[in-house]
Design a protein around this motif. Sequence first.
Motif, PDB file in Angstrom:
ATOM      1  N   ASP A  34      -7.909  17.879   7.814  1.00 45.13           N
ATOM      2  CA  ASP A  34      -7.910  19.282   8.251  1.00 45.13           C
ATOM      3  C   ASP A  34      -9.164  20.010   7.761  1.00 45.13           C
ATOM      4  O   ASP A  34      -9.745  20.821   8.492  1.00 45.13           O
ATOM      5  CB  ASP A  34      -6.658  20.006   7.756  1.00 45.13           C
ATOM      6  N   LEU A  35      -9.578  19.721   6.537  1.00 38.40           N
ATOM      7  CA  LEU A  35     -10.796  20.336   6.017  1.00 38.40           C
ATOM      8  C   LEU A  35     -12.035  19.889   6.801  1.00 38.40           C
ATOM      9  O   LEU A  35     -12.928  20.689   7.081  1.00 38.40           O
ATOM     10  CB  LEU A  35     -10.966  20.020   4.535  1.00 38.40           C
ATOM     11  N   LEU A  68     -14.486  22.220   8.962  1.00 36.09           N
ATOM     12  CA  LEU A  68     -15.927  22.196   8.742  1.00 36.09           C
ATOM     13  C   LEU A  68     -16.681  21.976  10.047  1.00 36.09           C
ATOM     14  O   LEU A  68     -17.691  22.659  10.325  1.00 36.09           O
ATOM     15  CB  LEU A  68     -16.280  21.096   7.731  1.00 36.09           C
ATOM     16  N   VAL A  90      -4.852  16.709   4.392  1.00 33.88           N
ATOM     17  CA  VAL A  90      -5.591  17.883   3.956  1.00 33.88           C
ATOM     18  C   VAL A  90      -7.094  17.650   4.137  1.00 33.88           C
ATOM     19  O   VAL A  90      -7.826  18.535   4.609  1.00 33.88           O
ATOM     20  CB  VAL A  90      -5.258  18.207   2.483  1.00 33.88           C
TER      21      VAL A  90
END
Length: 145
Positions: free
Chosen positions: A6-7, A11, A3
């Motif tokens: 992926d963030l 970004l 996660v």
Amino acid sequence: MKVIKDLLLALINATLLLAAVCLFFLWQVSNTVERAAGAFAAQLNVLEPVSTELGNLTAEVAALRGDMQVLASSSGELASVTAQRIQARVDRIQTDLDTMRANTQQVVANAKAAPEKLVTTAVTTATDNLSTLAFDLRGCTRPES
């Protein structure tokens, strides 16, 4: 962990997209400034023939004055009513030409001194238009100022 990865990727993607949009807006603003500067230079070139023609007319009036003086010296005196009227007209034409030349020179000087104002106006207009476009693309309304 996936996660967070992926963030971070999201970004980075958002940052790259934002940088691309900013570069596009910068490109649009620079095009607007170039067009405005080109139009400004063209307007200055329009005034140059006027200045040249005023100079030619002034030279012709000076030559006419010389011819009148030659005529006066060859005939003794230039005292007739017609000659005085001609002299008054020449004087009035000379005054008008001097006024026109001063006005033209002032306009050219003001125009040459104001490119930064022109560029500032062009940039302000371009950024206003681009910000309106950006707000329209986002579906937002511009805040009232």
